[in-house]
Design an enzyme around this catalytic site. Structure first.
Site, PDB file in Angstrom:
ATOM      1  N   GLU A  49      -1.451  -1.857   7.545  1.00  0.00           N
ATOM      2  CA  GLU A  49      -1.994  -3.165   7.127  1.00  0.00           C
ATOM      3  C   GLU A  49      -1.537  -3.525   5.716  1.00  0.00           C
ATOM      4  OE1 GLU A  49      -6.051  -1.949   8.320  1.00  0.00           O
ATOM      5  OE2 GLU A  49      -6.131  -3.889   9.319  1.00  0.00           O
ATOM      6  N   GLU A 101      -6.807   2.537  14.949  1.00  0.00           N
ATOM      7  CA  GLU A 101      -8.249   2.341  14.748  1.00  0.00           C
ATOM      8  C   GLU A 101      -9.073   2.476  16.021  1.00  0.00           C
ATOM      9  OE1 GLU A 101      -5.919   0.730  13.152  1.00  0.00           O
ATOM     10  OE2 GLU A 101      -6.511   0.307  11.096  1.00  0.00           O
ATOM     11  N   GLY A 147      -4.920   1.368   7.872  1.00  0.00           N
ATOM     12  CA  GLY A 147      -4.904   0.593   6.621  1.00  0.00           C
ATOM     13  C   GLY A 147      -3.565   0.671   5.896  1.00  0.00           C
ATOM     14  N   ALA A 159      -6.743   4.311   5.978  1.00  0.00           N
ATOM     15  CA  ALA A 159      -7.893   4.373   5.078  1.00  0.00           C
ATOM     16  C   ALA A 159      -8.388   5.813   5.097  1.00  0.00           C
ATOM     17  CB  ALA A 159      -8.970   3.423   5.558  1.00  0.00           C
TER      18      ALA A 159
END
Ligand code: DAK
Length: 260
Positions: free
Chosen positions: A115, A135, A112, A66
């Protein structure tokens, strides 16, 4: 449709979606998440598109996570809201799409980004790829389904270790874990994915879409995957796919599912 952060291409019955922010290593900002939703939704509605390949632009990254610059100032409420919304419009959406989605992991797939690859139906990596969920090194946990999909795919112990250490694994390890199905040289990645996509596209699209549903329901808590399989298996007998598949076999010819 015009996109600022992705490239959407169609070749025959294949759609290729490329996340196109190479200077930021294709980091996912909110606008990219919305555009990806639109592109996946449009591709899924187009019945001539049989397979979608998702990849990243450049030679370095699939998606390096992200966008850290964007989420640096989020509050608890924003974090919760954006995680819920992102999961709904992109990660769960892709996982439950009726059109098969292959992640062509062409470099870093972190946070992300991993993911997103996990939400795809399966993954193929180039030999330079590196994968991880960093993370906890930023004081977060995975927020787009990583704590759920990673253990489902590679097992709880391995997922615990990857998430707790925040370390990256290389493709040898990813292959051994079953995180990716194949590893190929970077220049061969898209042609290899397209070859598998062609194989998929020759099979019955309705049957494939309900197979995706039955497989996915196997890991959901509120539905019974075996029951889904029974119901969807029965429904197949009423489809054009079944009629064409069986008729072609009996007539000793190749089935043609292009009319669906
Ligand atoms: N976000 C923003 N920019 C990024 C980025 C990222 N995730 N990753 C790389 N970049 C940018 C770098 O800042 C740099 O930009 P400039 O400095 O040139 O302007 C450019 O991409 C090139 O990166 P590097 O210079 O660092 O390249 P290197 O080859 O040296 O290193 C690297 C590559 C992948 C090892 C390194 O870039 C890196 O460690 N990147 C960050 C990896 C990471 O920690 N990703 C975030 C994981 S956490 C949420 C839900 C989920 C999440 C967050 C919120 N909500 C619902 C709110 C998920 C969080 C994550 O993904």
């Amino acid at each position: 449709m015009h996109y600022n952060n992705i490239v959407f291409e169609v070749e025959n019955n294949l759609a290729i979606i490329t996340i196109n922010r190479p200077k930021q290593l294709n980091a996912l900002n909110q606008e990219t998440i919305v555009e990806l939703h639109q592109a996946f939704n449009n591709a899924n509605k187009d019945k001539s598109i049989r397979v979608i390949i998702l990849t990243g632009s450049g030679e370095k990254a699939f998606v390096a996570g992200a966008d850290i610059k964007e989420f640096a100032d989020y509050t608890v409420e924003e974090g919760t809201q954006l995680a819920a919304n992102g999961q709904k419009i992109l990660f769960d959406f892709v996982e439950n799409l009726s059109t098969p989605v292959i992640a062509a992991v062409n470099g870093f797939a972190l946070g992300g980004g991993l993911e997103l690859a996990l939400a795809c139906h399966f993954r193929i990596a180039s030999d330079n790829a590196k994968m991880g969920l960093p993370e906890v090194s930023l004081g977060l946990i995975p927020g787009y389904g990583g704590t759920q999909r990673l253990p489902q795919l590679i097992g709880k112990g391995r997922a615990m270790e990857m998430i707790m250490t925040a370390s990256m694994i290389d493709v040898k390890q990813a292959l051994a874990y079953g995180l990716v199905n194949y590893v190929v040289k970077q220049e061969a990645l898209l042609p290899f994915c397209e070859k598998i996509a062609t194989k998929i596209s020759q099979n019955a699209p309705i049957a494939i879409s309900v197979a995706i549903k039955a497989i996915n329901n196997g890991v959901k808590k509120d539905v019974n995957g075996f029951q889904t399989e029974i119901v969807e298996f029965g429904n197949c007998f009423g489809t054009r796919d079944f009629n064409e598949g069986v008729t072609a076999f009996l007539e000793k010819r190749k089935a043609d599912f292009s009319g669906e």
